[in-house]
Design a protein around this motif. Structure first.
Motif, PDB file in Angstrom:
ATOM      1  N   CYS A  71       0.833  -1.209   0.000  1.00 61.46           N
ATOM      2  CA  CYS A  71       0.000   0.000   0.000  1.00 61.46           C
ATOM      3  C   CYS A  71       0.868   1.260   0.000  1.00 61.46           C
ATOM      4  O   CYS A  71       0.584   2.232  -0.712  1.00 61.46           O
ATOM      5  N   LYS A  72       1.924   1.219   0.783  1.00 62.22           N
ATOM      6  CA  LYS A  72       2.846   2.350   0.850  1.00 62.22           C
ATOM      7  C   LYS A  72       3.481   2.606  -0.510  1.00 62.22           C
ATOM      8  O   LYS A  72       3.600   3.751  -0.962  1.00 62.22           O
ATOM      9  N   GLU A  73       3.865   1.534  -1.176  1.00 63.60           N
ATOM     10  CA  GLU A  73       4.499   1.660  -2.486  1.00 63.60           C
ATOM     11  C   GLU A  73       3.540   2.244  -3.519  1.00 63.60           C
ATOM     12  O   GLU A  73       3.957   2.946  -4.445  1.00 63.60           O
ATOM     13  N   LEU A  74       2.254   1.978  -3.362  1.00 63.16           N
ATOM     14  CA  LEU A  74       1.251   2.518  -4.278  1.00 63.16           C
ATOM     15  C   LEU A  74       0.921   3.972  -3.986  1.00 63.16           C
ATOM     16  O   LEU A  74       0.216   4.613  -4.768  1.00 63.16           O
ATOM     17  N   GLY A  75       1.391   4.482  -2.835  1.00 58.33           N
ATOM     18  CA  GLY A  75       1.183   5.893  -2.531  1.00 58.33           C
ATOM     19  C   GLY A  75       0.473   6.201  -1.235  1.00 58.33           C
ATOM     20  O   GLY A  75       0.282   7.382  -0.903  1.00 58.33           O
ATOM     21  N   ALA A  76       0.046   5.186  -0.483  1.00 49.87           N
ATOM     22  CA  ALA A  76      -0.648   5.450   0.775  1.00 49.87           C
ATOM     23  C   ALA A  76       0.246   6.247   1.729  1.00 49.87           C
ATOM     24  O   ALA A  76       1.428   5.961   1.863  1.00 49.87           O
ATOM     25  N   ASP A  77      -0.333   7.238   2.387  1.00 52.88           N
ATOM     26  CA  ASP A  77       0.430   8.112   3.281  1.00 52.88           C
ATOM     27  C   ASP A  77       0.541   7.557   4.698  1.00 52.88           C
ATOM     28  O   ASP A  77       1.579   7.683   5.339  1.00 52.88           O
ATOM     29  N   VAL A  78      -0.539   6.965   5.181  1.00 55.24           N
ATOM     30  CA  VAL A  78      -0.559   6.420   6.544  1.00 55.24           C
ATOM     31  C   VAL A  78      -1.066   4.986   6.475  1.00 55.24           C
ATOM     32  O   VAL A  78      -2.181   4.741   6.004  1.00 55.24           O
ATOM     33  N   CYS A  79      -0.256   4.027   6.915  1.00 56.46           N
ATOM     34  CA  CYS A  79      -0.596   2.608   6.827  1.00 56.46           C
ATOM     35  C   CYS A  79      -0.783   2.046   8.233  1.00 56.46           C
ATOM     36  O   CYS A  79       0.109   2.168   9.079  1.00 56.46           O
ATOM     37  N   ILE A  80      -1.926   1.429   8.474  1.00 56.43           N
ATOM     38  CA  ILE A  80      -2.309   0.991   9.814  1.00 56.43           C
ATOM     39  C   ILE A  80      -2.533  -0.522   9.821  1.00 56.43           C
ATOM     40  O   ILE A  80      -3.341  -1.040   9.034  1.00 56.43           O
TER      41      ILE A  80
END
Length: 325
Positions: A180-189
């Motif tokens: 998700c982070k690699e796709l652009g998510a700013d905050v991953c929970i």
């Protein structure tokens, strides 16, 4: 033609490849020779005896496909035999051929293979109609996506970032969060180790997010409301966590919250045509510019639909699972 048939409601093993009658094409429809179709959670619910196809729709599974147009109804003008296209379906994608209303067909985006194009119609139409058309998400706002590593989630992350939105996601392990982070998510929970309400509030100075895209339903309902900013919108598209819940109405009133329920499949043909047109206008340019890419976890032959269902139900995948004819 061959199609995947549900012998009786039950486990993935009830899915069987059989010879069936070809679809009948109406005046406003085209017949697509299917090259690929993509799995959606709704397929598993239909296999279990729920989420029945709308009246008049194909009885077979499959809510999106890509392929080559084999014939056109006499009322169809845009499409012609031999055109490659992808389509939003009310059913019928798990087959060698499917009849589709002309208004639910999209061209293959430039730079995307015919096979991979099958990954887009259902997720693009679901996310655009729910989050952007109904939820009015706009640049400068924030979006929380539950199930960020799913087919819906991986598409929504990319589209929201392209629209200038700050993206929060939940997922169940570090591999999914990294994707998700690699796709652009700013905050991953990590929802298994962190309370998403606390994390959202900490990351927004106590305000909350503007829109939530939720596939869980009842078990998340109150926490979702607690995670919203003033004038926040909760968009519920599935009920994996149940359909009965109690909420504190006092959490709705002061913050002027809106709860939206949406399901794409039961919409009228006319409504779907409007959504498809909006997707072609707003989403296809982002795909063709490389801002939104297909996230494909695995390709399997149509004959292995049971294995594909076992895989999606394991929730071990990231992105879409495709069946290729």
């Amino acid at each position: 033609m061959k199609a995947i048939v549900i012998s009786e409601p039950g486990a993935p093993e009830v899915l069987q490849l059989r010879e069936v009658e070809d679809p009948q094409v109406k005046d406003d429809e085209v017949l697509i020779k299917v090259h690929a179709t993509a799995l959606n959670r709704a397929d598993t619910f239909q296999r279990l005896g729920f989420h029945h196809p709308p009246p008049g729709s194909s009885p077979y599974l499959g809510l999106e496909c890509s392929g080559t147009i084999e014939s056109v109804g006499k009322g169809v003008s845009r499409w012609k035999i031999g055109d490659q296209a992808c389509a939003l379906l009310s059913g019928g994608g798990y087959a060698e051929k499917v009849a589709v209303p002309a208004g639910q067909i999209l061209p293959i985006p430039a730079g995307i293979s015919l096979k991979d194009a099958a990954a887009f119609p259902e997720v693009a139409c679901t996310v655009w109609s729910t989050v952007f058309m109904m939820g009015r998400l706009s640049a400068g706002e924030s979006l929380l996506i539950h199930g960020g590593s799913s087919g819906i989630g991986t598409f929504a992350i990319q589209m929201a970032k392209h629209q200038g939105v700050r993206v929060f996601v939940t997922a169940g392990n570090e591999e999914k969060l990294a994707a998700c982070k690699e796709l652009g998510a700013d905050v991953c929970i990590n929802y298994k180790t962190e309370d998403f309400v606390t994390k959202v509030k900490a990351e927004t100075d106590g305000k909350g997010v503007d829109v939530i895209l939720d596939c869980i339903g009842a078990s998340y309902l109150q926490r979702n409301l607690d995670s919203l900013n003033f004038d926040g919108r909760l968009c519920i598209i599935s009920l994996m966590g149940g359909d009965n819940a109690e909420i504190k109405l006092s959490s709705l009133l002061p913050k002027r919250l809106t709860v939206l329920g949406a399901r794409l499949r039961p919409r009228t043909t006319e409504s779907k045509a409007i959504i498809v047109a909006e997707v072609e206008k707003n989403v296809w340019p982002a795909i063709e510019a490389g801002k939104v890419k297909p996230v494909i976890y695995k390709y399997l032959p149509l004959s292995q639909a049971a294995e594909a269902h076992s895989l999606i139900e394991s929730s071990s995948h990231i992105g879409k699972i495709l069946l290729v004819t």
